[in-house]
Design a protein around this motif. Structure first.
Motif, PDB file in Angstrom:
ATOM      1  N   TRP A  18       0.842  -1.250   0.027  1.00 45.83           N
ATOM      2  CA  TRP A  18      -0.005  -0.080   0.045  1.00 45.83           C
ATOM      3  C   TRP A  18       0.973   1.432  -0.019  1.00 45.83           C
ATOM      4  CZ3 TRP A  18      -0.207   3.475   4.291  1.00 45.83           C
ATOM      5  CH2 TRP A  18       0.391   3.000   5.498  1.00 45.83           C
ATOM      6  N   ARG A  19       2.158   1.100   0.334  1.00 44.11           N
ATOM      7  CA  ARG A  19       2.823   2.293   0.045  1.00 44.11           C
ATOM      8  C   ARG A  19       4.469   1.998  -0.468  1.00 44.11           C
ATOM      9  NH1 ARG A  19       4.260   3.947   6.128  1.00 44.11           N
ATOM     10  NH2 ARG A  19       4.119   1.733   7.010  1.00 44.11           N
ATOM     11  N   LEU A  20       4.936   3.210  -1.048  1.00 43.20           N
ATOM     12  CA  LEU A  20       6.290   2.925  -1.794  1.00 43.20           C
ATOM     13  C   LEU A  20       7.263   2.529  -0.661  1.00 43.20           C
ATOM     14  CD1 LEU A  20       6.218   5.832  -4.056  1.00 43.20           C
ATOM     15  CD2 LEU A  20       6.370   3.438  -4.719  1.00 43.20           C
ATOM     16  N   SER A  21       8.418   1.406  -0.953  1.00 40.89           N
ATOM     17  CA  SER A  21       9.446   1.352  -0.092  1.00 40.89           C
ATOM     18  C   SER A  21      10.270   2.519  -0.373  1.00 40.89           C
ATOM     19  CB  SER A  21      10.028   0.066  -0.527  1.00 40.89           C
ATOM     20  OG  SER A  21      10.629   0.004  -1.752  1.00 40.89           O
ATOM     21  N   SER A  22      11.484   2.806   0.597  1.00 38.73           N
ATOM     22  CA  SER A  22      12.219   3.713   0.409  1.00 38.73           C
ATOM     23  C   SER A  22      13.265   3.601  -0.831  1.00 38.73           C
ATOM     24  CB  SER A  22      13.218   3.968   1.690  1.00 38.73           C
ATOM     25  OG  SER A  22      13.718   2.697   2.005  1.00 38.73           O
ATOM     26  N   PRO A  23      13.514   2.213  -1.119  1.00 34.49           N
ATOM     27  CA  PRO A  23      14.520   2.238  -2.682  1.00 34.49           C
ATOM     28  C   PRO A  23      13.625   2.515  -3.872  1.00 34.49           C
ATOM     29  CG  PRO A  23      14.611   0.219  -1.102  1.00 34.49           C
ATOM     30  CD  PRO A  23      13.673   1.247  -0.474  1.00 34.49           C
ATOM     31  N   GLN A  24      12.184   2.268  -3.640  1.00 37.08           N
ATOM     32  CA  GLN A  24      11.322   2.706  -4.745  1.00 37.08           C
ATOM     33  C   GLN A  24      11.520   4.382  -5.043  1.00 37.08           C
ATOM     34  OE1 GLN A  24       7.955   0.437  -3.701  1.00 37.08           O
ATOM     35  NE2 GLN A  24       7.547  -0.469  -5.575  1.00 37.08           N
TER      36      GLN A  24
END
Length: 107
Positions: A18-24
């Motif tokens: 449901w949310r972007l990861s920090s690498p994304q």
């Protein structure tokens, strides 16, 4: 003989967090900066020849650079069907190829 699996029968085929990861997020910022760099290179090459194009001038007039964008604009897009009128970019198809930096005013 056809044996229905849970995904084929009724379950979810793709599970998207449901949310972007920090690498994304880091890769998204890198993509935005890469587009800025291409426009800067094109503008510099044209200016050395003493030329300019309407498209480049319009880009500088309308589009914010990656540093100038708010995190809300970097990682979400306007969507009139969503509850808060914002949708995370990774929920859209081809989100790594489509560049959209400007959302409607007030959203």
């Amino acid at each position: 003989m056809f044996k229905p699996t849970s995904a084929l029968f009724s379950g979810l085929l793709w599970k998207t967090p449901w949310r972007l990861s920090s690498p994304q997020k880091a890769r998204q910022r890198k993509r935005l900066r890469a587009v800025d760099q291409v426009v800067d290179t094109l503008s510099a090459a044209l200016s050395r020849q003493g030329k300019t194009t309407k498209a480049v001038e319009r880009w500088y007039a309308e589009m914010p650079r990656e540093e100038e964008m708010l995190p809300k604009d970097k990682y979400t897009l306007f969507d009139k069907k969503e509850k808060n009128y914002r949708k995370s970019i990774h929920k859209l198809p081809k989100w790594t190829r489509v560049s959209q930096r400007v959302n409607p005013p007030g959203f």
